[in-house]
Write a protein that holds these residues in place. Structure first.
Motif, mmCIF file in Angstrom:
data_model
loop_
_atom_site.group_PDB
_atom_site.id
_atom_site.type_symbol
_atom_site.label_atom_id
_atom_site.label_comp_id
_atom_site.label_asym_id
_atom_site.label_seq_id
_atom_site.Cartn_x
_atom_site.Cartn_y
_atom_site.Cartn_z
ATOM 1 N N GLN A 65 7.370 7.526 -5.029
ATOM 2 C CA GLN A 65 7.592 8.058 -3.583
ATOM 3 C C GLN A 65 6.369 8.305 -2.983
ATOM 4 O O GLN A 65 5.891 9.021 -2.412
ATOM 5 N N ASN A 66 5.436 7.330 -3.197
ATOM 6 C CA ASN A 66 3.996 7.544 -2.703
ATOM 7 C C ASN A 66 3.716 7.265 -1.477
ATOM 8 O O ASN A 66 2.544 7.399 -0.712
ATOM 9 N N GLU A 67 4.684 6.689 -0.770
ATOM 10 C CA GLU A 67 4.598 6.641 0.869
ATOM 11 C C GLU A 67 5.703 7.462 1.786
ATOM 12 O O GLU A 67 6.639 6.794 2.156
ATOM 13 N N PRO A 68 5.476 8.567 1.729
ATOM 14 C CA PRO A 68 6.570 9.722 2.342
ATOM 15 C C PRO A 68 6.530 9.409 4.019
ATOM 16 O O PRO A 68 7.477 9.883 4.667
ATOM 17 N N LEU A 69 5.228 9.014 4.348
ATOM 18 C CA LEU A 69 5.110 9.054 6.007
ATOM 19 C C LEU A 69 5.977 8.056 6.917
ATOM 20 O O LEU A 69 6.421 7.141 5.875
ATOM 21 N N ASP A 70 6.235 8.152 7.945
ATOM 22 C CA ASP A 70 6.775 7.179 8.655
ATOM 23 C C ASP A 70 5.684 6.213 9.263
ATOM 24 O O ASP A 70 4.316 6.656 9.003
ATOM 25 N N ASN A 71 6.176 5.145 9.948
ATOM 26 C CA ASN A 71 5.149 3.984 10.250
ATOM 27 C C ASN A 71 3.900 4.647 11.111
ATOM 28 O O ASN A 71 2.737 3.988 10.574
ATOM 29 N N THR B 135 0.869 -1.106 0.006
ATOM 30 C CA THR B 135 0.103 0.180 0.037
ATOM 31 C C THR B 135 0.710 1.404 -0.119
ATOM 32 O O THR B 135 1.908 1.097 0.290
ATOM 33 N N ALA B 136 0.179 2.501 -0.269
ATOM 34 C CA ALA B 136 0.910 3.683 -0.201
ATOM 35 C C ALA B 136 -0.129 4.774 0.010
ATOM 36 O O ALA B 136 -1.055 4.790 -0.790
ATOM 37 N N SER B 137 -0.187 5.534 0.962
ATOM 38 C CA SER B 137 -1.094 6.795 1.434
ATOM 39 C C SER B 137 -1.397 7.728 0.192
ATOM 40 O O SER B 137 -2.454 8.095 -0.212
ATOM 41 N N LYS B 138 -0.458 7.861 -0.529
ATOM 42 C CA LYS B 138 -0.458 9.095 -1.519
ATOM 43 C C LYS B 138 -0.491 8.753 -2.804
ATOM 44 O O LYS B 138 -0.514 9.376 -3.888
ATOM 45 N N CYS B 139 -0.758 6.994 -3.048
ATOM 46 C CA CYS B 139 -0.965 6.629 -4.307
ATOM 47 C C CYS B 139 -2.564 7.053 -4.921
ATOM 48 O O CYS B 139 -3.341 6.945 -4.100
ATOM 49 N N SER B 140 -2.667 6.986 -6.166
ATOM 50 C CA SER B 140 -3.923 7.419 -6.697
ATOM 51 C C SER B 140 -4.922 6.064 -6.311
ATOM 52 O O SER B 140 -5.894 6.225 -6.517
ATOM 53 N N PHE B 141 -4.191 4.970 -6.053
ATOM 54 C CA PHE B 141 -5.139 3.815 -5.706
ATOM 55 C C PHE B 141 -5.323 3.676 -4.375
ATOM 56 O O PHE B 141 -6.147 2.520 -3.929
ATOM 57 N N SER B 142 -4.926 4.690 -3.484
ATOM 58 C CA SER B 142 -5.379 4.566 -1.910
ATOM 59 C C SER B 142 -6.560 4.656 -1.725
ATOM 60 O O SER B 142 -7.023 4.098 -0.587
ATOM 61 N N ALA B 143 -7.558 5.106 -2.305
ATOM 62 C CA ALA B 143 -8.984 4.924 -2.153
ATOM 63 C C ALA B 143 -9.525 3.306 -2.162
ATOM 64 O O ALA B 143 -10.534 3.068 -1.463
ATOM 65 N N LYS C 210 6.802 -0.123 7.040
ATOM 66 C CA LYS C 210 7.212 0.092 5.502
ATOM 67 C C LYS C 210 8.256 -1.051 5.104
ATOM 68 O O LYS C 210 9.038 -1.365 6.050
ATOM 69 N N VAL C 211 7.865 -1.402 4.058
ATOM 70 C CA VAL C 211 8.974 -2.658 3.380
ATOM 71 C C VAL C 211 9.398 -2.282 2.173
ATOM 72 O O VAL C 211 8.600 -1.337 1.344
ATOM 73 N N MET C 212 10.413 -2.849 1.661
ATOM 74 C CA MET C 212 10.704 -2.817 0.344
ATOM 75 C C MET C 212 10.179 -4.044 -0.325
ATOM 76 O O MET C 212 10.063 -5.352 0.313
ATOM 77 N N VAL C 213 9.591 -4.081 -1.487
ATOM 78 C CA VAL C 213 8.966 -5.457 -2.219
ATOM 79 C C VAL C 213 9.808 -5.516 -3.284
ATOM 80 O O VAL C 213 9.707 -7.102 -3.918
ATOM 81 N N ASN C 214 10.819 -4.744 -3.829
ATOM 82 C CA ASN C 214 11.608 -5.144 -4.830
ATOM 83 C C ASN C 214 13.075 -5.058 -4.683
ATOM 84 O O ASN C 214 13.362 -4.147 -3.686
ATOM 85 N N GLY C 215 14.008 -5.679 -5.309
ATOM 86 C CA GLY C 215 15.513 -5.411 -4.849
ATOM 87 C C GLY C 215 16.113 -5.978 -3.950
ATOM 88 O O GLY C 215 15.413 -6.823 -3.388
ATOM 89 N N PRO C 216 17.381 -5.831 -3.580
ATOM 90 C CA PRO C 216 18.078 -6.540 -2.692
ATOM 91 C C PRO C 216 17.631 -6.387 -1.368
ATOM 92 O O PRO C 216 17.919 -7.281 -0.401
ATOM 93 N N PRO D 290 2.871 -1.228 3.606
ATOM 94 C CA PRO D 290 3.209 0.143 3.095
ATOM 95 C C PRO D 290 4.736 0.132 2.426
ATOM 96 O O PRO D 290 5.546 -0.622 2.839
ATOM 97 N N CYS D 291 4.789 0.806 1.581
ATOM 98 C CA CYS D 291 6.164 0.652 0.536
ATOM 99 C C CYS D 291 6.115 1.982 -0.321
ATOM 100 O O CYS D 291 5.161 2.758 -0.719
ATOM 101 N N ASN D 292 7.436 2.648 -0.149
ATOM 102 C CA ASN D 292 7.765 3.708 -0.743
ATOM 103 C C ASN D 292 8.496 3.549 -2.204
ATOM 104 O O ASN D 292 9.050 4.558 -2.684
ATOM 105 N N GLN D 293 8.370 2.461 -2.857
ATOM 106 C CA GLN D 293 9.257 2.320 -4.071
ATOM 107 C C GLN D 293 8.711 2.675 -5.236
ATOM 108 O O GLN D 293 9.515 2.687 -6.167
#
Length: 167
Positions: A69-75, A32-40, A95-101, A63-66
């Motif tokens: 940058q749609n999740e700029p908030l802290d937990n 999820t991401a609070s500032k994403c257009s899908f947050s509704a 907040k987690v990372m879902v892609n990458g190392p 929540p993920c900010n990858q």
């Protein structure tokens, strides 16, 4: 057995939660991401949770900010935002990372067991959804545009299948 139950994750409060506590439940995992257009979709997810939770269903929000940058908030601020705007009552993780190392091991597991758009394993955007059966195994992956309401039939089927097996 290969399942989500082998993983732990930190809630937004930093409290560690073993996913084994969801044994026997149908679970929808969503990045999820609070500032994403899908947050509704959070409101629609909460509606599904309220309807199906008494029957053995849960939603886990990660929540993920990858993405954009749609999740700029802290937990803690994420949880407050989800409460104030969508009255969310299902578990909210840190907040987690879902892609990458540095991707959370749970998401590496989920990606290894499904492919998304264009048969790619990587998660492409916020609100990718993963449906887990009561045995903890991934049964489906849904794109960010998939509206939570469209998952009712598959959730019903999953709950009914488990209930008929355990009867």
């Amino acid at each position: 057995m290969d399942s989500i139950y082998q993983f732990n994750a930190s809630l937004y409060t930093s409290e560690n939660m073993p996913l084994s506590q969801f044994k026997g439940k149908t679970v929808l995992i969503v990045n999820t991401a609070s500032k994403c257009s899908f947050s509704a979709q959070l409101a629609a997810l909460e509606k599904l949770y309220q309807e199906y939770q008494p029957h053995g269903f849960s939603i886990l929000a990660f929540p993920c900010n990858q993405f954009g940058q749609n999740e700029p908030l802290d937990n803690l601020a994420i949880n407050d935002f989800y409460q104030q705007h969508f009255n969310v009552s299902f578990p909210i993780f840190g907040k987690v990372m879902v892609n990458g190392p540095e991707a959370h091991p749970l998401f590496n597991y989920l990606k290894a067991h499904t492919r998304g758009i264009s048969k790619n394993r990587a998660i492409k955007w916020n609100f990718t959804k993963f449906l887990i059966n009561p045995q903890g195994q991934l049964i489906a992956r849904y794109a960010p545009r998939t509206k939570p309401d469209t998952l009712r039939q598959v959730i019903d089927n999953c709950l009914n299948e488990f209930n008929s097996q355990s009867a």
